[in-house]
Write an enzyme that holds these catalytic residues in place. Sequence first.
Site, PDB file in Angstrom:
ATOM      1  N   HIS A 195      -1.536  26.088 -51.067  1.00 51.35           N
ATOM      2  CA  HIS A 195      -0.526  26.939 -50.279  1.00 51.35           C
ATOM      3  C   HIS A 195      -1.189  27.223 -49.120  1.00 51.35           C
ATOM      4  O   HIS A 195      -2.302  27.068 -48.629  1.00 51.35           O
ATOM      5  CB  HIS A 195      -0.402  28.266 -51.063  1.00 51.35           C
ATOM      6  N   CYS A 208      -7.345  29.367 -55.355  1.00 57.99           N
ATOM      7  CA  CYS A 208      -6.366  28.294 -54.861  1.00 57.99           C
ATOM      8  C   CYS A 208      -7.184  27.759 -53.779  1.00 57.99           C
ATOM      9  O   CYS A 208      -8.067  28.160 -53.224  1.00 57.99           O
ATOM     10  CB  CYS A 208      -5.048  28.602 -54.621  1.00 57.99           C
TER      11      CYS A 208
END
Length: 170
Positions: free
Chosen positions: A129, A141
């Site tokens: 992301h 992430c």
Amino acid sequence: MLTVNDMVLTRMGLRFAGRCWPCVIGKGDVTVDKREGDGATPAGVHRIVGMLYRPDRIARPTDWAVPIGPSDLWSDDATHEDYNLLVRAPYAWSHERLRRGDRLYDLVILTDWNWPRAERGRGSAIFLHRWRRPGFPTEGCVAFRSNHLNQIATRITLGTRLIVPEALGK
């Protein structure tokens, strides 16, 4: 064996499509023993299994991307049967909103980390992301500049592999 479509995480960034893309990883660095809440990015080979996007903010990046709706959530409650799955509000258990006020999740690339049959406590979703800013770590992430993430999104396919070498761990 590496393929031309593999994304390989290095200390310099993500090697993919003939270049090295600057990125940030989890505040807990890379780990081989991922646990919910440790803030680490799990070592291993993770396949791309989906893509979500905010249709009110960006154009559909690929024909297989799915719009994020106002009630879309991601379950991060290791005690619930929906752990590490897309769920919809109302949802009484612990979760993360996918339709955020900031722009971090305008485009979300999903990996198969601990999915589709999640082992409870091994950590919920590892997404690709947008980053908050250069050098600011994630909760596990892999995050990129917005325009780089958009370019990566148009070059990957379902099944593209994100390779996180164990050697990157502490």
